[in-house]
Design a protein around this motif. Structure first.
Motif, PDB file in Angstrom:
ATOM      1  N   MET A  63       1.089  -0.633   0.168  1.00  0.00           N
ATOM      2  CA  MET A  63       0.261  -0.490   0.017  1.00  0.00           C
ATOM      3  C   MET A  63       0.763   1.383   0.066  1.00  0.00           C
ATOM      4  SD  MET A  63      -2.934  -1.059  -0.367  1.00  0.00           S
ATOM      5  CE  MET A  63      -4.011   0.418  -0.336  1.00  0.00           C
ATOM      6  N   PHE A  64       2.319   1.406   1.038  1.00  0.00           N
ATOM      7  CA  PHE A  64       2.827   2.450   0.960  1.00  0.00           C
ATOM      8  C   PHE A  64       3.149   2.543  -0.626  1.00  0.00           C
ATOM      9  CE2 PHE A  64       6.769   3.704   3.367  1.00  0.00           C
ATOM     10  CZ  PHE A  64       6.768   4.939   3.114  1.00  0.00           C
ATOM     11  N   ALA A  65       3.637   1.635  -0.884  1.00  0.00           N
ATOM     12  CA  ALA A  65       4.325   2.333  -2.416  1.00  0.00           C
ATOM     13  C   ALA A  65       3.676   2.256  -3.930  1.00  0.00           C
ATOM     14  CB  ALA A  65       5.155   1.136  -3.149  1.00  0.00           C
ATOM     15  N   ILE A  69       2.299   7.866  -4.935  1.00  0.00           N
ATOM     16  CA  ILE A  69       2.589   8.867  -5.856  1.00  0.00           C
ATOM     17  C   ILE A  69       1.430   9.624  -5.929  1.00  0.00           C
ATOM     18  CG2 ILE A  69       2.517   9.822  -8.758  1.00  0.00           C
ATOM     19  CD1 ILE A  69       3.921   7.840  -9.202  1.00  0.00           C
ATOM     20  N   ALA A  70       0.031   9.222  -5.561  1.00  0.00           N
ATOM     21  CA  ALA A  70      -0.963   9.468  -5.539  1.00  0.00           C
ATOM     22  C   ALA A  70      -1.469  10.504  -4.124  1.00  0.00           C
ATOM     23  CB  ALA A  70      -2.064   9.041  -5.241  1.00  0.00           C
ATOM     24  N   GLY A  71      -0.777  10.153  -3.515  1.00  0.00           N
ATOM     25  CA  GLY A  71      -0.708  10.753  -1.990  1.00  0.00           C
ATOM     26  C   GLY A  71       0.281  12.269  -1.829  1.00  0.00           C
ATOM     27  N   ALA A 210      -3.784   4.391 -11.979  1.00  0.00           N
ATOM     28  CA  ALA A 210      -3.450   3.752 -13.819  1.00  0.00           C
ATOM     29  C   ALA A 210      -2.642   3.606 -12.616  1.00  0.00           C
ATOM     30  CB  ALA A 210      -3.131   4.734 -14.964  1.00  0.00           C
ATOM     31  N   SER A 211      -2.075   4.692 -12.035  1.00  0.00           N
ATOM     32  CA  SER A 211      -0.274   4.878 -11.077  1.00  0.00           C
ATOM     33  C   SER A 211      -0.856   3.708 -10.014  1.00  0.00           C
ATOM     34  CB  SER A 211      -0.253   6.152 -10.489  1.00  0.00           C
ATOM     35  OG  SER A 211      -0.633   6.278  -9.494  1.00  0.00           O
ATOM     36  N   VAL A 212      -1.426   3.544  -9.596  1.00  0.00           N
ATOM     37  CA  VAL A 212      -2.044   2.443  -8.367  1.00  0.00           C
ATOM     38  C   VAL A 212      -1.708   1.029  -9.123  1.00  0.00           C
ATOM     39  CG1 VAL A 212      -3.592   1.290  -6.420  1.00  0.00           C
ATOM     40  CG2 VAL A 212      -2.915   4.133  -6.736  1.00  0.00           C
ATOM     41  N   VAL A 213      -2.452   1.019 -10.150  1.00  0.00           N
ATOM     42  CA  VAL A 213      -2.617  -0.656 -10.560  1.00  0.00           C
ATOM     43  C   VAL A 213      -1.094  -0.998 -11.157  1.00  0.00           C
ATOM     44  CG1 VAL A 213      -3.109  -2.113 -12.630  1.00  0.00           C
ATOM     45  CG2 VAL A 213      -4.566  -0.703 -10.941  1.00  0.00           C
ATOM     46  N   PHE A 214      -0.289   0.045 -11.566  1.00  0.00           N
ATOM     47  CA  PHE A 214       1.161  -0.077 -12.034  1.00  0.00           C
ATOM     48  C   PHE A 214       1.768  -0.131 -10.677  1.00  0.00           C
ATOM     49  CE2 PHE A 214       5.258   2.581 -12.398  1.00  0.00           C
ATOM     50  CZ  PHE A 214       5.805   1.837 -13.471  1.00  0.00           C
ATOM     51  N   LEU A 215       1.698   0.749  -9.492  1.00  0.00           N
ATOM     52  CA  LEU A 215       2.661   0.381  -8.664  1.00  0.00           C
ATOM     53  C   LEU A 215       2.567  -0.985  -7.663  1.00  0.00           C
ATOM     54  CD1 LEU A 215       3.642   4.077  -7.257  1.00  0.00           C
ATOM     55  CD2 LEU A 215       5.170   2.434  -8.669  1.00  0.00           C
ATOM     56  N   ALA A 216       1.150  -1.574  -7.691  1.00  0.00           N
ATOM     57  CA  ALA A 216       0.733  -1.925  -6.554  1.00  0.00           C
ATOM     58  C   ALA A 216       1.166  -3.129  -7.029  1.00  0.00           C
ATOM     59  CB  ALA A 216      -0.846  -1.897  -6.094  1.00  0.00           C
ATOM     60  N   GLY A 245      -0.700  -1.258 -16.597  1.00  0.00           N
ATOM     61  CA  GLY A 245      -0.844  -0.089 -15.686  1.00  0.00           C
ATOM     62  C   GLY A 245       0.128   1.120 -16.195  1.00  0.00           C
ATOM     63  N   GLY A 246       1.988   0.915 -16.330  1.00  0.00           N
ATOM     64  CA  GLY A 246       2.785   1.413 -17.018  1.00  0.00           C
ATOM     65  C   GLY A 246       2.216   2.431 -17.984  1.00  0.00           C
ATOM     66  N   LEU A 247       1.915   1.721 -18.990  1.00  0.00           N
ATOM     67  CA  LEU A 247       2.072   2.112 -20.359  1.00  0.00           C
ATOM     68  C   LEU A 247       0.390   2.974 -20.210  1.00  0.00           C
ATOM     69  CD1 LEU A 247       2.106  -1.434 -22.122  1.00  0.00           C
ATOM     70  CD2 LEU A 247       4.018   0.932 -22.469  1.00  0.00           C
ATOM     71  N   LEU A 248      -0.678   2.421 -20.361  1.00  0.00           N
ATOM     72  CA  LEU A 248      -1.586   3.183 -19.555  1.00  0.00           C
ATOM     73  C   LEU A 248      -1.654   4.629 -19.066  1.00  0.00           C
ATOM     74  CD1 LEU A 248      -4.936   3.636 -20.146  1.00  0.00           C
ATOM     75  CD2 LEU A 248      -6.058   2.333 -18.275  1.00  0.00           C
ATOM     76  N   PHE A 249      -0.905   4.689 -18.026  1.00  0.00           N
ATOM     77  CA  PHE A 249      -0.172   5.785 -17.395  1.00  0.00           C
ATOM     78  C   PHE A 249      -0.016   6.574 -18.113  1.00  0.00           C
ATOM     79  CE2 PHE A 249       2.632   8.218 -14.725  1.00  0.00           C
ATOM     80  CZ  PHE A 249       1.493   8.724 -13.571  1.00  0.00           C
TER      81      PHE A 249
END
Length: 453
Positions: A63-65, A69-71, A210-216, A245-249
């Motif tokens: 959850m942290f990582a 970025i959203a935070g 998208a960033s959450v999907v990518f990082l999580a 997720g990264g490409l979509l982001f």
């Protein structure tokens, strides 16, 4: 008679703000490592399966990582002080819940909530420093507190679980969290980004998701790849989620009216170089922490307490050397200072790689001390990254910098773990893994020398 209260002097308020920065960095990083030594006690007390127990350690990091970025973006839009206080409240309340848990399910849920709180705290803490004249000192304190927590976590976790109860590994955060909330309420002024016309208050929700999907997804794959097998369906799905997720982001950010992460700063040498150097430092140092603890006990015959104490000189040197770093930076510049630090870190890793059965403190301590002094000299990295972006994007920049540290740690452990497991013996794998890590850190030194001012 009229009583008058003397106003708080700006210098005092500034010192309190830097105290908040240091404590916030310490408590959030501490929870990465302090729980590890307590896991056997938790498993025995709660009668839980190993697979469920792993989520106690990894759920926080996930959850942290995944949300950091959203935070950072939320801090820029809604106010750094407000988001910091919300994050501290979530983190402190979740720590209380974890300490009071009597079964594995609420404990895992509390750990996930702790990660959410930490993902709001860390980028907001860095963003608070944007535009301040003492930014370099503040970032140095933040990075030093994180390095100290990384080294002291196993020692503190081992002591608490051995002499009290495992719940105190979490409950110790409650008074610290309450103290930081009180200090932050008093010492930190509210600041937020000044967005371009037409973007005020907007949050790029598709980009955020998208960033959450990518990082999580990426974090999950790194944590569990060795356990499930890199070709197993869960890991393949996670890797696909990370890549997709990264490409979509990237696609969403290029077309977003109010992008969560503007890609422009990555065109700047200082921003990209600072992030890359931080990643390469994290790749090496986190692998050293994780596998050296196993090496000290399994090969050199150290007790658990002694193996934890082996990292104390590192933490102390980071604390002692950090106040001197601005002086060195003024003489050498950021690039040369960071490069010198990374060369020292690599040298310490090479020294640790040649430890063998029968060696004691005499050969271990110089290697640990070199890593400690070198890590302290990398403090200008954070200031260089923050200084390379507009103040309106300080929260997101802090999130990216913090994510680079977390992800590099996970990848460092996973990558060195592959080398260790593929070698003929643990000792051979440990030595080879540290030499590879040292080479990566030296690459970071070259990048810092070429990109930082």
């Amino acid at each position: 008679m009229t009583l008058t209260v003397a106003p708080v002097q700006p210098a005092t308020r500034s010192r309190l703000l830097l105290t908040v920065v240091g404590l916030a960095g310490f408590v959030t990083t501490l929870d990465n490592t302090v729980v590890t030594v307590a896991l056997p006690s938790i498993q025995r007390d709660l009668h839980t399966r190993l697979s469920a127990l792993e989520w106690v350690a990894t759920g926080y990091i996930l959850m942290f990582a995944g949300l950091m970025i959203a935070g950072g973006r939320l801090a820029d839009v809604y106010g750094r002080r407000k988001v910091l206080l919300i994050g501290l409240t979530i983190f402190t309340g979740a720590s209380l819940g974890a300490g009071l848990a009597t079964s594995i399910e609420p404990l895992v849920a509390a750990r996930l909530a702790q990660g959410v709180g930490a993902a709001l705290i860390l980028p907001a803490t860095l963003a608070v420093l944007a535009g301040r004249p003492d930014r370099s000192l503040g970032v140095a304190i933040w990075m030093a507190s994180g390095a100290g927590a990384l080294a002291l976590g196993p020692v503190l976790g081992g002591y608490l679980s051995e002499h009290t109860h495992w719940s105190w590994v979490f409950l110790i955060n409650v008074p610290m969290g309450a103290a930081v909330i009180a200090l932050a309420t008093f010492a930190i002024p509210e600041t937020r980004a000044e967005p371009p016309a037409g973007q005020r208050g907007q949050v790029d929700v598709p980009g955020l998701l998208a960033s959450v999907v990518f990082l999580a997804s990426g974090t999950f794959a790194l944590i569990h790849g060795g356990e499930y097998g890199w070709g197993s369906p869960p890991i393949l799905i996670a890797v696909a989620g990370c890549v997709g997720g990264g490409l979509l982001f990237l696609v969403l950010e290029r077309g977003a009216r109010a992008p969560m992460v503007e890609l422009g700063p990555f065109a700047g040498r200082s921003f990209t170089g600072g992030v890359l150097a931080q990643v390469l430092w994290g790749l090496g140092v986190n692998g050293v922490f994780f596998y050296t603890a196993l090496f000290l006990q399994g090969v050199l015959g150290f007790t658990p307490t002694a193996s934890g104490m082996a990292f104390v000189p590192l933490a102390l040197l980071v604390v002692v050397v950090t106040p001197l770093v601005p002086v060195v930076e003024r003489r050498l510049g950021s690039g040369r200072t960071v490069a010198c630090g990374l060369v020292l870190v690599a040298g310490g890793m090479v020294g640790a790689a040649f430890l063998e059965a029968g060696d004691g403190w005499g050969r271990l301590v110089p290697a640990v001390c070199a890593i400690g002094v070198g890590s302290a000299l990398t403090m200008p990295l954070g200031s260089a990254v923050l200084g390379a972006v507009p103040e309106s994007r300080a929260g997101v920049a802090g999130g990216i910098f913090s994510v680079s540290r977390e992800i590099s740690g996970l990848f460092g452990i996973a990558a060195i773990g592959v080398i260790v497991h593929e070698a003929g013996s643990f000792s051979q794998g440990y030595a080879l893994g540290l030499l590879v890590a040292a080479a990566l850190v030296l690459l970071g030194a070259l990048i810092a020398l070429l990109t930082l001012p």
